[in-house]
Design a protein around this motif. Structure first.
Motif, PDB file in Angstrom:
ATOM      1  N   LEU A 101       0.902  -1.242  -0.204  1.00 31.83           N
ATOM      2  CA  LEU A 101      -0.056   0.150   0.127  1.00 31.83           C
ATOM      3  C   LEU A 101       0.804   1.316   0.270  1.00 31.83           C
ATOM      4  O   LEU A 101       0.544   2.323  -0.613  1.00 31.83           O
ATOM      5  CB  LEU A 101      -1.020  -0.013   1.284  1.00 31.83           C
ATOM      6  CG  LEU A 101      -2.301  -0.876   1.150  1.00 31.83           C
ATOM      7  CD1 LEU A 101      -2.636  -0.941   2.624  1.00 31.83           C
ATOM      8  CD2 LEU A 101      -3.085  -0.740   0.228  1.00 31.83           C
ATOM      9  N   THR A 102       1.943   1.183   1.088  1.00 34.96           N
ATOM     10  CA  THR A 102       2.716   2.273   0.858  1.00 34.96           C
ATOM     11  C   THR A 102       3.547   2.621  -0.541  1.00 34.96           C
ATOM     12  O   THR A 102       3.481   3.845  -0.869  1.00 34.96           O
ATOM     13  CB  THR A 102       3.909   2.362   2.147  1.00 34.96           C
ATOM     14  OG1 THR A 102       3.138   1.892   3.349  1.00 34.96           O
ATOM     15  CG2 THR A 102       4.672   3.392   2.258  1.00 34.96           C
ATOM     16  N   ALA A 103       4.088   1.740  -1.089  1.00 35.88           N
ATOM     17  CA  ALA A 103       4.605   1.813  -2.178  1.00 35.88           C
ATOM     18  C   ALA A 103       3.965   2.059  -3.287  1.00 35.88           C
ATOM     19  O   ALA A 103       4.416   2.966  -4.057  1.00 35.88           O
ATOM     20  CB  ALA A 103       5.541   0.408  -2.613  1.00 35.88           C
ATOM     21  N   ASP A 104       2.654   1.613  -3.450  1.00 39.56           N
ATOM     22  CA  ASP A 104       1.528   2.260  -4.514  1.00 39.56           C
ATOM     23  C   ASP A 104       1.213   3.457  -4.200  1.00 39.56           C
ATOM     24  O   ASP A 104       1.035   4.240  -5.318  1.00 39.56           O
ATOM     25  CB  ASP A 104       0.447   1.230  -4.293  1.00 39.56           C
ATOM     26  CG  ASP A 104       0.790  -0.264  -4.823  1.00 39.56           C
ATOM     27  OD1 ASP A 104       1.983  -0.482  -5.390  1.00 39.56           O
ATOM     28  OD2 ASP A 104      -0.156  -1.214  -4.827  1.00 39.56           O
ATOM     29  N   MET A 105       1.189   3.923  -2.775  1.00 42.25           N
ATOM     30  CA  MET A 105       0.652   5.477  -2.722  1.00 42.25           C
ATOM     31  C   MET A 105       1.808   6.314  -3.273  1.00 42.25           C
ATOM     32  O   MET A 105       1.588   7.234  -3.922  1.00 42.25           O
ATOM     33  CB  MET A 105       0.528   5.664  -1.269  1.00 42.25           C
ATOM     34  CG  MET A 105       0.095   6.950  -1.113  1.00 42.25           C
ATOM     35  SD  MET A 105       0.162   7.500   0.689  1.00 42.25           S
ATOM     36  CE  MET A 105       1.847   7.487   1.231  1.00 42.25           C
TER      37      MET A 105
END
Length: 151
Positions: A8-12
């Motif tokens: 989630l963090t990387a995609d954000m």
């Protein structure tokens, strides 16, 4: 840290770099909900992937309900925004079972536990939810259990 939270963090961050405002804001909201769940209780802790998935499922459900409420109130633009946010969250959720697959899994769980009648609705739901393992919403599972128990 859980791998789903890392994803989630990387995609954000990727969405932020790509200037994808919808995905960025939706994933920020999801990560904030995960952070809130981490600090709930007496001590802060890291959530497992299953717990993060539960938070995302809850957030996706909120988006669907909000989209329906806005559509019913005649606010199509806001309803479309909520639906789009729900679609972003759906990328991280497991594929939902088709009605036939749900019927089959619930029937198997009820047969294995020998559940019949209204008095056994609670234990029957617990067994059915375990069999479905998050691949269908609770409301759909409950409706199917009621139907098969003849309630």
């Amino acid at each position: 840290m859980s791998t789903l939270k890392d994803r989630l963090t990387a995609d954000m961050r990727s969405a932020l770099k790509a200037r994808d405002e919808l995905t960025t804001s939706t994933l920020r909201m999801a990560l904030a909900a995960v952070g809130t769940a981490e600090v709930a209780g007496k001590a802060k802790r890291e959530l497992t992937d299953d717990e993060v998935l539960a938070v995302l499922t809850k957030e996706a459900k909120k988006r669907r309900e909000a989209a329906t409420a806005f559509a019913d109130a005649g606010r199509a633009e806001q309803a479309a925004k909520e639906s789009a946010e729900g679609e972003v969250l759906d990328r991280y959720l497991p594929k939902q079972l088709a009605d036939a697959e749900l019927t089959e899994l619930v029937a198997g769980a009820l047969a294995a536990g020998g559940f019949t009648g209204k008095a056994q609705m609670g234990p029957a739901m617990k067994a059915a939810q375990a069999a479905v393992a998050g691949q269908a919403e609770g409301g759909r599972v409950a409706a199917e259990v009621r139907r098969q128990l003849g309630l």
